[in-house]
Scaffold this active site. Structure first.
Site, PDB file in Angstrom:
ATOM      1  N   ASN A   9       0.874  -1.178   0.000  1.00 61.96           N
ATOM      2  CA  ASN A   9       0.000   0.000   0.000  1.00 61.96           C
ATOM      3  C   ASN A   9       0.908   1.223   0.000  1.00 61.96           C
ATOM      4  O   ASN A   9       1.492   1.562   1.018  1.00 61.96           O
ATOM      5  CB  ASN A   9      -0.897  -0.024   1.242  1.00 61.96           C
ATOM      6  CG  ASN A   9      -1.748   1.233   1.370  1.00 61.96           C
ATOM      7  OD1 ASN A   9      -1.782   2.059   0.440  1.00 61.96           O
ATOM      8  ND2 ASN A   9      -2.424   1.383   2.498  1.00 61.96           N
ATOM      9  N   TRP A  10       1.007   1.843  -1.164  1.00 64.72           N
ATOM     10  CA  TRP A  10       1.945   2.973  -1.292  1.00 64.72           C
ATOM     11  C   TRP A  10       1.403   4.258  -0.656  1.00 64.72           C
ATOM     12  O   TRP A  10       2.097   5.253  -0.587  1.00 64.72           O
ATOM     13  CB  TRP A  10       2.270   3.222  -2.767  1.00 64.72           C
ATOM     14  CG  TRP A  10       3.038   2.110  -3.428  1.00 64.72           C
ATOM     15  CD1 TRP A  10       3.495   0.947  -2.846  1.00 64.72           C
ATOM     16  CD2 TRP A  10       3.444   2.052  -4.794  1.00 64.72           C
ATOM     17  NE1 TRP A  10       4.150   0.191  -3.769  1.00 64.72           N
ATOM     18  CE2 TRP A  10       4.138   0.839  -4.977  1.00 64.72           C
ATOM     19  CE3 TRP A  10       3.294   2.916  -5.892  1.00 64.72           C
ATOM     20  CZ2 TRP A  10       4.677   0.467  -6.215  1.00 64.72           C
ATOM     21  CZ3 TRP A  10       3.826   2.546  -7.120  1.00 64.72           C
ATOM     22  CH2 TRP A  10       4.520   1.332  -7.270  1.00 64.72           C
ATOM     23  N   LYS A  11       0.127   4.225  -0.271  1.00 62.71           N
ATOM     24  CA  LYS A  11      -0.528   5.410   0.316  1.00 62.71           C
ATOM     25  C   LYS A  11      -0.321   6.634  -0.588  1.00 62.71           C
ATOM     26  O   LYS A  11      -0.274   6.460  -1.803  1.00 62.71           O
ATOM     27  CB  LYS A  11      -0.017   5.620   1.746  1.00 62.71           C
ATOM     28  CG  LYS A  11      -0.160   4.342   2.579  1.00 62.71           C
ATOM     29  CD  LYS A  11       0.050   4.523   4.049  1.00 62.71           C
ATOM     30  CE  LYS A  11      -0.166   3.172   4.745  1.00 62.71           C
ATOM     31  NZ  LYS A  11      -0.045   3.263   6.208  1.00 62.71           N
ATOM     32  N   HIS A  94      -9.440   1.073   4.815  1.00 61.15           N
ATOM     33  CA  HIS A  94      -8.172   1.268   5.540  1.00 61.15           C
ATOM     34  C   HIS A  94      -8.409   2.217   6.721  1.00 61.15           C
ATOM     35  O   HIS A  94      -9.220   3.143   6.619  1.00 61.15           O
ATOM     36  CB  HIS A  94      -7.119   1.842   4.592  1.00 61.15           C
ATOM     37  CG  HIS A  94      -5.747   1.814   5.190  1.00 61.15           C
ATOM     38  ND1 HIS A  94      -5.325   2.754   6.101  1.00 61.15           N
ATOM     39  CD2 HIS A  94      -4.737   0.930   5.044  1.00 61.15           C
ATOM     40  CE1 HIS A  94      -4.091   2.442   6.483  1.00 61.15           C
ATOM     41  NE2 HIS A  94      -3.707   1.349   5.857  1.00 61.15           N
ATOM     42  N   GLU A  96      -6.811   4.622   7.788  1.00 67.26           N
ATOM     43  CA  GLU A  96      -6.602   6.044   7.477  1.00 67.26           C
ATOM     44  C   GLU A  96      -7.831   6.638   6.794  1.00 67.26           C
ATOM     45  O   GLU A  96      -8.149   7.815   6.984  1.00 67.26           O
ATOM     46  CB  GLU A  96      -5.332   6.206   6.614  1.00 67.26           C
ATOM     47  CG  GLU A  96      -4.072   5.990   7.448  1.00 67.26           C
ATOM     48  CD  GLU A  96      -2.894   5.409   6.697  1.00 67.26           C
ATOM     49  OE1 GLU A  96      -2.884   5.435   5.454  1.00 67.26           O
ATOM     50  OE2 GLU A  96      -1.967   4.913   7.371  1.00 67.26           O
ATOM     51  N   GLU A 166      -5.077  -4.907  10.532  1.00 73.51           N
ATOM     52  CA  GLU A 166      -4.061  -3.879  10.754  1.00 73.51           C
ATOM     53  C   GLU A 166      -4.340  -3.125  12.053  1.00 73.51           C
ATOM     54  O   GLU A 166      -5.179  -2.216  12.069  1.00 73.51           O
ATOM     55  CB  GLU A 166      -4.073  -2.871   9.601  1.00 73.51           C
ATOM     56  CG  GLU A 166      -3.762  -3.464   8.249  1.00 73.51           C
ATOM     57  CD  GLU A 166      -3.198  -2.416   7.296  1.00 73.51           C
ATOM     58  OE1 GLU A 166      -2.099  -2.624   6.796  1.00 73.51           O
ATOM     59  OE2 GLU A 166      -3.859  -1.383   7.086  1.00 73.51           O
ATOM     60  N   GLY A 172       2.763   2.474  10.696  1.00 72.49           N
ATOM     61  CA  GLY A 172       3.695   3.590  10.526  1.00 72.49           C
ATOM     62  C   GLY A 172       4.417   3.985  11.798  1.00 72.49           C
ATOM     63  O   GLY A 172       5.047   5.039  11.862  1.00 72.49           O
ATOM     64  N   SER A 212       3.690  -1.985  10.197  1.00 72.68           N
ATOM     65  CA  SER A 212       5.151  -2.030  10.398  1.00 72.68           C
ATOM     66  C   SER A 212       5.768  -3.379  10.049  1.00 72.68           C
ATOM     67  O   SER A 212       6.772  -3.778  10.637  1.00 72.68           O
ATOM     68  CB  SER A 212       5.529  -1.616  11.829  1.00 72.68           C
ATOM     69  OG  SER A 212       5.133  -0.271  12.074  1.00 72.68           O
ATOM     70  N   GLY A 233       3.045  -1.045   4.194  1.00 73.24           N
ATOM     71  CA  GLY A 233       3.097   0.393   3.892  1.00 73.24           C
ATOM     72  C   GLY A 233       4.523   0.803   3.570  1.00 73.24           C
ATOM     73  O   GLY A 233       5.024   0.565   2.468  1.00 73.24           O
ATOM     74  N   GLY A 234       5.196   1.405   4.542  1.00 76.86           N
ATOM     75  CA  GLY A 234       6.539   1.977   4.348  1.00 76.86           C
ATOM     76  C   GLY A 234       7.514   1.079   3.604  1.00 76.86           C
ATOM     77  O   GLY A 234       8.177   1.523   2.651  1.00 76.86           O
TER      78      GLY A 234
HETATM   79  P1  13P Z   1       3.217   0.487   7.570  1.00 82.33           P
HETATM   80  O1  13P Z   1       3.745  -0.799   6.993  1.00 82.33           O
HETATM   81  O2  13P Z   1       3.910   1.703   7.051  1.00 82.33           O
HETATM   82  O3  13P Z   1       3.121   0.427   9.049  1.00 82.33           O
HETATM   83  O4  13P Z   1       1.706   0.626   7.025  1.00 82.33           O
HETATM   84  C1  13P Z   1       0.859  -0.432   7.139  1.00 82.33           C
HETATM   85  C2  13P Z   1      -0.378  -0.120   6.398  1.00 82.33           C
HETATM   86  O5  13P Z   1      -1.150   0.737   6.796  1.00 82.33           O
HETATM   87  C3  13P Z   1      -0.633  -0.839   5.152  1.00 82.33           C
HETATM   88  O6  13P Z   1      -1.917  -0.615   4.690  1.00 82.33           O
END
Ligand code: 13P
Length: 251
Positions: A9-11, A94, A96, A166, A172, A212, A233-234
């Site tokens: 997930n590149w956000k 998600h 967010e 999640e 994050g 994470s 994510g990251g």
């Molecule tokens: P991180 O891997 O950056 O913690 O993000 C997880 C995430 O929200 C994937 O959708």
């Protein structure tokens, strides 16, 4: 057998050119993966990524999708638009989106339902806040989220989609759930699915962990019986790290 699925997930990161460069770097590194490899770029990057992944084993996902085919919904994107560009998966609900953009259990359900009936595979996200984790009510909370998100689905439909557990406090923050915590909560989700849709559906439904996950902790998480992959994510923004996670999930 549930095939592992690793989705990045590149956000809200990377321009179309940067997105193209990342998948070009990633493609040779994941070409022998034995798991499903998915990238979910920002919507504006999808066209560029769609072209760049032709002939590779990388699949395309969106970060959100609307519950109608078209209409007066400024800023939204429909399943039909995504499908035309070769998108196969769509993240729905998600944390967010729930936290910053007013997504509710009901809209998550609507989005997931429309995505699925249109031919996309929703990746439905659930997860608790730190407050809920510390109060000891995590399993109840995520089970309610799951029941609401899957309201009106058939068992057949449920086993064709993907769920991502999640925990919000792990996203994050660099603070991942322990593999045991992740496995236990995912088992609770699976048990909830079993109660509503039957044991077989629960056994066949893929449930990822997200929060994470990185090249270092992936093997411990992926070794757990109930964890069927990761929503990253990251670490998905670095080809090397994402490829390492895919390699771990391929074992
Ligand atoms: P991180 O891997 O950056 O913690 O993000 C997880 C995430 O929200 C994937 O959708």
């Amino acid at each position: 057998m549930r095939k592992h699925i690793i989705a990045g997930n590149w956000k809200m990161n990377l321009t179309p050119n940067e997105a193209k460069a990342l998948v070009e770097e990633l493609a040779p590194k994941v070409q022998n993966s034995n798991c499903e490899v998915v990238v979910c770029p920002p919507a504006i990057d999808i066209q560029a990524v769609s072209e760049a992944i032709k002939g590779t084993n990388i699949q395309l996902g969106a970060q959100n999708v609307h519950w109608k085919e078209n209409g007066a919904f400024t800023g939204e994107i429909s399943a039909k638009m995504l499908l035309e560009l070769g998108v196969k998966y769509a993240i729905v609900g998600h944390s967010e989106r729930r936290q910053y953009f007013g997504e509710t259990d009901e809209t998550v359900n609507q989005r997931a339902k429309y995505a699925l009936t249109s031919g996309l595979i929703p990746i439905i996200c659930v997860g608790e806040s730190l407050e809920i984790r510390e109060a000891g009510t995590t399993n109840d909370f995520v089970s309610k989220q799951i029941v609401a998100a899957l309201n009106g689905f058939s068992g057949q439909q449920v086993q064709s989609l993907v769920i991502a557990y999640e925990p919000i406090w792990a996203i994050g923050t660099g603070k991942t759930a322990t593999s045991q915590e992740a496995n236990d909560t995912i088992l609770a989700i699976r048990n909830t699915i079993a109660k509503v849709f039957g044991k077989e559906t629960a056994q066949n439904t893929r449930i990822q962990y997200g929060g994470s996950m990185n090249a270092k902790n992936a093997s411990e998480l992926m070794a757990m019986e109930n964890i069927d992959g990761g929503l990253i994510g990251g670490a998905s923004l670095k080809a090397e790290d994402f490829a390492t996670i895919c390699a771990v999930a391929s074992k």
